[in-house]
Write a protein that holds these residues in place. Structure first.
Motif, PDB file in Angstrom:
ATOM      1  N   GLU A 158       0.825  -1.167   0.013  1.00  0.00           N
ATOM      2  CA  GLU A 158       0.067   0.052   0.045  1.00  0.00           C
ATOM      3  C   GLU A 158       0.959   1.391  -0.042  1.00  0.00           C
ATOM      4  OE1 GLU A 158      -0.242  -1.552   4.317  1.00  0.00           O
ATOM      5  OE2 GLU A 158      -0.125  -2.389   2.007  1.00  0.00           O
ATOM      6  N   HIS A 159       2.342   1.224   0.257  1.00  0.00           N
ATOM      7  CA  HIS A 159       3.054   2.437   0.411  1.00  0.00           C
ATOM      8  C   HIS A 159       3.937   2.138  -0.700  1.00  0.00           C
ATOM      9  CE1 HIS A 159       2.253   1.984   4.742  1.00  0.00           C
ATOM     10  NE2 HIS A 159       1.045   2.662   4.203  1.00  0.00           N
ATOM     11  N   VAL A 160       4.096   1.324  -1.564  1.00  0.00           N
ATOM     12  CA  VAL A 160       5.454   1.113  -2.609  1.00  0.00           C
ATOM     13  C   VAL A 160       5.037   2.159  -3.677  1.00  0.00           C
ATOM     14  CG1 VAL A 160       4.128  -0.494  -4.101  1.00  0.00           C
ATOM     15  CG2 VAL A 160       6.678  -0.720  -3.895  1.00  0.00           C
ATOM     16  N   ALA A 161       4.177   2.534  -4.136  1.00  0.00           N
ATOM     17  CA  ALA A 161       4.030   3.784  -5.013  1.00  0.00           C
ATOM     18  C   ALA A 161       4.495   5.247  -4.491  1.00  0.00           C
ATOM     19  CB  ALA A 161       2.757   3.808  -5.528  1.00  0.00           C
ATOM     20  N   GLU A 162       4.672   5.270  -2.955  1.00  0.00           N
ATOM     21  CA  GLU A 162       5.226   6.821  -2.724  1.00  0.00           C
ATOM     22  C   GLU A 162       6.611   6.593  -2.762  1.00  0.00           C
ATOM     23  OE1 GLU A 162       4.255   9.287   1.481  1.00  0.00           O
ATOM     24  OE2 GLU A 162       3.385   7.169   0.918  1.00  0.00           O
ATOM     25  N   VAL A 163       7.183   7.804  -2.818  1.00  0.00           N
ATOM     26  CA  VAL A 163       8.773   8.056  -2.696  1.00  0.00           C
ATOM     27  C   VAL A 163       9.078   8.243  -1.376  1.00  0.00           C
ATOM     28  CG1 VAL A 163      10.410   9.687  -3.679  1.00  0.00           C
ATOM     29  CG2 VAL A 163       8.514   9.183  -5.238  1.00  0.00           C
ATOM     30  N   VAL A 164      10.173   7.640  -0.876  1.00  0.00           N
ATOM     31  CA  VAL A 164      10.818   7.684   0.077  1.00  0.00           C
ATOM     32  C   VAL A 164      11.607   9.142   0.233  1.00  0.00           C
ATOM     33  CG1 VAL A 164      12.295   6.418   2.016  1.00  0.00           C
ATOM     34  CG2 VAL A 164      11.061   5.088   0.486  1.00  0.00           C
ATOM     35  N   ARG A 165      10.981   9.793   1.151  1.00  0.00           N
ATOM     36  CA  ARG A 165      11.990  11.161   1.220  1.00  0.00           C
ATOM     37  C   ARG A 165      12.439  11.172   2.681  1.00  0.00           C
ATOM     38  NH1 ARG A 165      11.838  14.595  -3.201  1.00  0.00           N
ATOM     39  NH2 ARG A 165      10.324  13.833  -4.622  1.00  0.00           N
ATOM     40  N   ARG A 166      13.157  12.329   2.989  1.00  0.00           N
ATOM     41  CA  ARG A 166      13.495  12.710   4.427  1.00  0.00           C
ATOM     42  C   ARG A 166      12.202  13.323   5.029  1.00  0.00           C
ATOM     43  NH1 ARG A 166      19.163  15.486   4.885  1.00  0.00           N
ATOM     44  NH2 ARG A 166      18.757  15.030   7.117  1.00  0.00           N
TER      45      ARG A 166
ATOM     46  N   GLY B 228       7.907  11.597   7.466  1.00  0.00           N
ATOM     47  CA  GLY B 228       8.967  11.216   6.592  1.00  0.00           C
ATOM     48  C   GLY B 228       8.414   9.561   6.539  1.00  0.00           C
ATOM     49  N   MET B 229       9.280   8.584   6.876  1.00  0.00           N
ATOM     50  CA  MET B 229       8.856   7.258   6.769  1.00  0.00           C
ATOM     51  C   MET B 229       7.664   6.812   7.671  1.00  0.00           C
ATOM     52  SD  MET B 229      12.599   5.500   6.553  1.00  0.00           S
ATOM     53  CE  MET B 229      13.348   6.923   7.389  1.00  0.00           C
ATOM     54  N   ASN B 230       7.709   7.751   8.944  1.00  0.00           N
ATOM     55  CA  ASN B 230       6.497   7.168   9.829  1.00  0.00           C
ATOM     56  C   ASN B 230       6.270   5.967  10.108  1.00  0.00           C
ATOM     57  OD1 ASN B 230       4.333   8.259  11.482  1.00  0.00           O
ATOM     58  ND2 ASN B 230       2.899   8.620   9.823  1.00  0.00           N
ATOM     59  N   ARG B 231       7.406   5.431  10.691  1.00  0.00           N
ATOM     60  CA  ARG B 231       7.105   3.727  11.202  1.00  0.00           C
ATOM     61  C   ARG B 231       7.072   2.963  10.135  1.00  0.00           C
ATOM     62  NH1 ARG B 231       8.044   3.829  16.466  1.00  0.00           N
ATOM     63  NH2 ARG B 231       7.536   5.849  17.626  1.00  0.00           N
TER      64      ARG B 231
END
Length: 380
Positions: free
Chosen positions: A166-174, A241-244
């Motif tokens: 459910e989160h793979v399409a979102e970009v990982v940012r700081r 950010g990543m929020n756990r």
């Protein structure tokens, strides 16, 4: 009167004009021209509908294939740029990146230093969970091992993606807090390469995913591995950010043109105490794997029946104080045991009034009614 005006007045018309014309005609005849039979005219098939009755042409429809073959429509279009020859171009990546390991023909492998689970370590790797635990902005060495020699110009790319679907399409940012504190140009990137001035940071124009590349260096003399230094610039628990949300780090071995030669993927957790978290998660994973076998063994042992048999030997006060919990699998067994327990509770309630009645009958020494304060006797 000027000299120019005098020269013009002195001029007289030449009487040899016909001779000049004859000389020009003679010169013209000397010019060789190919005969008309050698000239191949271009035949244009014009439909009869385009001609009017008065002999004039209204419109010429150029439908002949000979003309279309002569004129190239792509004559003035520039050729597409060659991506392989452009410097610093990030190859396009797919929307959902591949997270499976692929050693490739060069045997691409990763190794990590064995640091244990002490509280003082800044990074530690769990082979059982294939998970890296590290502290914020601390250097984490990653050892690269290849099976054979690789072509020159190869690079290693590091990309962070979310683990869950459910989160793979979102970009990982700081997170915004750590971005504002950083003054670097690539402050939004989570992963950084330390100790190399040749590191390059990219952002894909289609997916907006961020990655960092570093040229692959051959192992030094007497060694078989090449070490790269990575740093993760945000905690896994940072809000905004990543929020756990768990993340994966994809390390790919690529050519200079962006062709993938090998891929390795591992989970990463950025926390304050990597050794403690690794130890806790490994213990929980071991308990979950062996949990099914332990429950089966507990069911096979007749512990509940032995506990019930030992109850009559104990006193009533101890039975009231002791409380036992029994785990039951299945709705039918639970209902059956619940009925048995309810029946035993009813028996206990029935027994307690009997004891009170006996005490009430035992207390009076004779058949006379006991007098209370304020009551009168029968004689009165």
């Amino acid at each position: 009167m000027t000299m120019e005006e005098q020269s013009l007045d002195d001029l007289t018309l030449s009487q040899t004009m016909p001779l000049c014309q004859e000389s020009f005609s003679e010169w013209w005849n000397t010019v060789s021209a190919p005969p008309l039979s050698y000239i191949t005219p271009t035949v244009i098939n014009v439909p009869e509908e385009t001609w009017k009755t008065d002999g004039h042409m209204d419109m010429l429809l150029l439908n002949d294939h000979s003309l279309t073959e002569v004129f190239d429509e792509e004559l003035f279009e520039l050729p597409p740029p060659d991506v392989s020859t452009m410097d610093g171009v990030n190859p396009t990546s797919s929307t959902v990146p591949v997270t499976s390991d692929y050693p490739g023909e060069y045997g691409f492998q990763l190794q990590f230093q064995k640091t244990g689970t002490a509280k003082s370590v800044t990074s530690t790797y769990s082979e059982h969970l294939n998970k890296l635990y590290c502290q914020l902005a601390k250097t984490t060495p990653v050892e690269v091992l290849l099976g054979k020699e690789i072509p020159l110009g190869a690079i290693i790319r590091a990309t962070a993606v979310y683990k869950k679907t459910e989160h793979v399409a979102e970009v990982v940012r700081r997170c915004p807090h750590h971005q504002n504190e950083d003054a670097a140009d690539h402050r939004s990137h989570l992963i950084r390469v330390e100790g190399s001035q040749r590191a390059q940071y990219f952002e894909d124009p289609n997916t907006k995913r961020q990655s960092v590349t570093v040229p692959y260096e051959l192992p030094q003399l007497g060694s078989e591995i090449t070490t790269i230094l990575l740093s993760f610039m945000c905690n896994s628990s940072c809000m905004g950010g990543m929020n756990r949300r768990p993340i994966l780090t994809i390390l790919t071995l690529e050519t200079a043109e962006g062709l993938v030669l090998g891929r390795r993927c591992l989970e990463v957790r950025i926390c304050a105490c990597p050794g403690r978290d690794r130890k806790t998660e490994e213990e929980n994973s071991t308990k979950m794997q062996s949990g099914t076998k332990q429950t089966k063994k507990r069911k096979s042992t007749p512990g509940s029946s032995s506990m019930k048999k030992s109850r009559p030997t104990s006193s009533a006060e101890e039975e009231d104080k002791d409380v036992f919990v029994l785990n039951v699998r299945g709705r039918e067994r639970y209902e059956m045991l619940k009925k048995i327990n309810d029946g035993l509770e009813l028996l206990d309630k029935d027994r307690k009034p009997e004891t009170r009645v006996k005490h009430e009958f035992v207390l009076p020494s004779s058949g006379k009614r006991l007098l209370h304060r304020g009551d009168k006797s029968d004689s009165d």
